[in-house]
Motif scaffolding. Structure first.
Motif, PDB file in Angstrom:
ATOM      1  N   SER A   1      -2.190  13.581  -4.586  1.00  0.00           N
ATOM      2  CA  SER A   1      -1.756  12.348  -3.929  1.00  0.00           C
ATOM      3  C   SER A   1      -2.401  11.159  -4.634  1.00  0.00           C
ATOM      4  O   SER A   1      -3.598  11.171  -4.927  1.00  0.00           O
TER       5      SER A   1
ATOM      6  N   HIS B   1       0.856  -1.179   0.000  1.00  0.00           N
ATOM      7  CA  HIS B   1       0.000   0.000   0.000  1.00  0.00           C
ATOM      8  C   HIS B   1       0.895   1.232   0.000  1.00  0.00           C
ATOM      9  O   HIS B   1       1.648   1.460   0.935  1.00  0.00           O
TER      10      HIS B   1
ATOM     11  N   ARG C   1       3.100  11.323  -3.933  1.00  0.00           N
ATOM     12  CA  ARG C   1       2.757  12.688  -4.338  1.00  0.00           C
ATOM     13  C   ARG C   1       3.361  12.951  -5.711  1.00  0.00           C
ATOM     14  O   ARG C   1       4.553  12.725  -5.956  1.00  0.00           O
TER      15      ARG C   1
ATOM     16  N   GLU D   1       2.621   2.470   3.709  1.00  0.00           N
ATOM     17  CA  GLU D   1       1.747   2.319   4.863  1.00  0.00           C
ATOM     18  C   GLU D   1       2.443   1.509   5.934  1.00  0.00           C
ATOM     19  O   GLU D   1       3.169   0.559   5.640  1.00  0.00           O
TER      20      GLU D   1
ATOM     21  N   THR E   1       1.408   5.559  -0.911  1.00  0.00           N
ATOM     22  CA  THR E   1       0.872   6.878  -1.212  1.00  0.00           C
ATOM     23  C   THR E   1       1.988   7.694  -1.850  1.00  0.00           C
ATOM     24  O   THR E   1       3.076   7.831  -1.278  1.00  0.00           O
TER      25      THR E   1
ATOM     26  N   HIS F   1      -7.139   8.932  -6.685  1.00  0.00           N
ATOM     27  CA  HIS F   1      -6.484  10.208  -6.980  1.00  0.00           C
ATOM     28  C   HIS F   1      -7.065  11.243  -6.026  1.00  0.00           C
ATOM     29  O   HIS F   1      -8.260  11.521  -6.062  1.00  0.00           O
TER      30      HIS F   1
ATOM     31  N   HIS G   1       5.286   7.270   0.280  1.00  0.00           N
ATOM     32  CA  HIS G   1       5.082   6.858   1.661  1.00  0.00           C
ATOM     33  C   HIS G   1       4.517   5.459   1.665  1.00  0.00           C
ATOM     34  O   HIS G   1       3.555   5.156   0.956  1.00  0.00           O
TER      35      HIS G   1
ATOM     36  N   ASP H   1      -3.087   7.190  -4.164  1.00  0.00           N
ATOM     37  CA  ASP H   1      -3.108   6.066  -3.220  1.00  0.00           C
ATOM     38  C   ASP H   1      -3.177   4.774  -4.022  1.00  0.00           C
ATOM     39  O   ASP H   1      -4.107   4.583  -4.814  1.00  0.00           O
TER      40      ASP H   1
END
Length: 417
Positions: A381, A337, A341, A411, A339, A368, A409, A383
């Motif tokens: 961002s 998972h 940017r 999770e 994320t 999105h 990033h 995901d």
């Protein structure tokens, strides 16, 4: 105290009714200090777990008047089904108290064996209180899940079968809740080993989030837990049983704990590699072999002997199975998972997807997001939930995203990355 003669008597009572479950070698688990690993597949037993052994041994010993009054039990699943089938086989009525939230397939299975199911309380302890009240008011015989001489003796027949199927066994690993299965197996195999002048190591396994036994053994008496929170509900028992405690304290070599990640990873491995449907509690022994092989093997590790992991049950709600397999994929580094940017301009998302495609990841879900505290005025961002080939592949993918200039990033749950 239960002894070998009790277990042999139980085996004679169960013969012809209870299946001698398969013992299968697991190449995926074998190697290192644990040597060759075999799976004792009690998930393939009638009712889907070992519980039928103890229940049938207990109910078969009731007098005619006791059978006439019926039996009662409390359980969230496996013990309920064991008592229900044993009662049907012995021709006595069974009433089973199950807590609110018990899995619907387990309720349906219990009823299919002819038992009357009553829903009572929010947990097994409250259901047990209702079962005891029912026994007091109706004279029905209460069939406890583990704290009973006949129950322990019945579960010990698993140990007899293991040594009959694999005489070279040097270590046996057993899931541990109330203690009936571990106590029975330890009694059987330690006694048989002593008769032949050899030793067999026996190890109990608890979920670390529901581990009453380590503190109890250290204190020298059963100590109740203040709370529990584990996916392995079949071994989430707040207080060890008094009868199993004395046997386990005297006979068992070690008790180890395993993480939730190890439980889900073991469940996934057994599903993929051994083609076995297993509940989390049933996967605890395999989880210990995976996560703590040196602790499991102990001094037997240098001998390279044969290790048996008891797969104690396979009754799992399909919906829970889906969630746990997904958790297992994440724990094994195959489900990630992220994320990320990215700049808010045409083609930016396509650029990110090109990086993922170049590294052979499979996108499962994507969203999105244009608003957020950490986003700049010209950022969005993304995901992502992606499927990978394992932990090493995860690290490669994350490094590639970073090298392409994106802020990424991971999770927190994806710890292997």
């Amino acid at each position: 105290m239960v002894d070998l003669s009790d277990i042999r008597d139980a085996a004679a009572r169960l013969q012809g009714t209870i299946a001698a479950t398969p013992l299968e070698r697991s190449r995926a688990l074998s190697g290192g200090p644990v040597g060759s690993v075999y799976l004792k597949c009690e998930n393939l037993q009638r009712t889907g777990s070992f519980k039928i052994r103890g229940a049938l041994n207990r109910i078969s010993r009731l007098s005619d008047s006791e059978r006439g009054a019926g039996v009662v039990a409390a359980s969230a699943g496996n013990h309920a089904q064991g008592v229900a089938l044993a009662s049907a086989l012995e021709g006595t009525a069974a009433t089973i108290f199950m807590p609110e939230g018990a899995a619907l397939p387990k309720i349906a299975a219990t009823e299919s064996y002819g038992a009357e199911v009553k829903i009572a309380g929010s947990n097994v302890d409250e259901a047990m209180a209702a079962a005891k009240d029912f026994a007091d008011t109706t004279s029905a015989m209460l069939i406890p899940p583990f704290d009973n001489h006949d129950i322990v003796a019945g579960q010990g027949t698993v140990g007899l079968e293991i040594l009959d199927q694999l005489p070279t066994t040097s270590t046996i690993v057993v899931s541990l809740g109330g203690g009936g299965l571990l106590a029975g197996i330890a009694c059987a195999v330690k006694s048989l080993a002593a008769e032949h002048g050899r030793t067999i190591r026996v190890v109990g396994v608890q979920a670390e989030a529901a581990a009453a036994w380590p503190a109890s053994l250290e204190t020298g008496r059963p100590v109740a837990l203040a709370g529990m929170d584990t996916m392995a509900d079949g071994i989430a028992v707040g207080r060890p049983g008094d009868i199993p405690f004395e046997l386990i304290r005297r006979l068992v070599d070690d008790v180890v704990t395993v993480s939730e990640e190890a439980l889900s990873s073991a469940l996934l491995l057994l599903h993929e590699r051994a083609k076995l449907t297993v509940e989390p509690a049933g996967a605890a022994a395999a989880a210990a072999v995976m996560e703590r092989p040196r602790d499991v093997a102990g001094s037997n590790g240098s001998a390279g002997g044969d290790t048996v992991a008891v797969v104690s049950g396979g009754n799992i709600d399909p919906l829970l199975m889906l969630r746990l397999l997904r958790h297992g994929l994440s724990a094994a580094g195959r489900y990630l998972h992220l994320t990320v940017r990215i700049p808010d301009h045409p083609g930016a998302l396509a650029g990110l997807l090109e990086v993922l495609a170049a590294h052979d990841t499979n996108i499962l879900e994507i969203s999105h997001v244009r608003t957020g505290r950490r986003l700049g005025a010209h950022e969005v961002s993304v995901d992502l939930q992606v499927e990978t080939r394992g932990a090493d592949h995860c690290r490669t993918v994350i490094a590639a995203i970073g090298a392409a200039g994106y802020a990424v990033h991971v999770e927190e749950g994806d710890r292997e990355v």
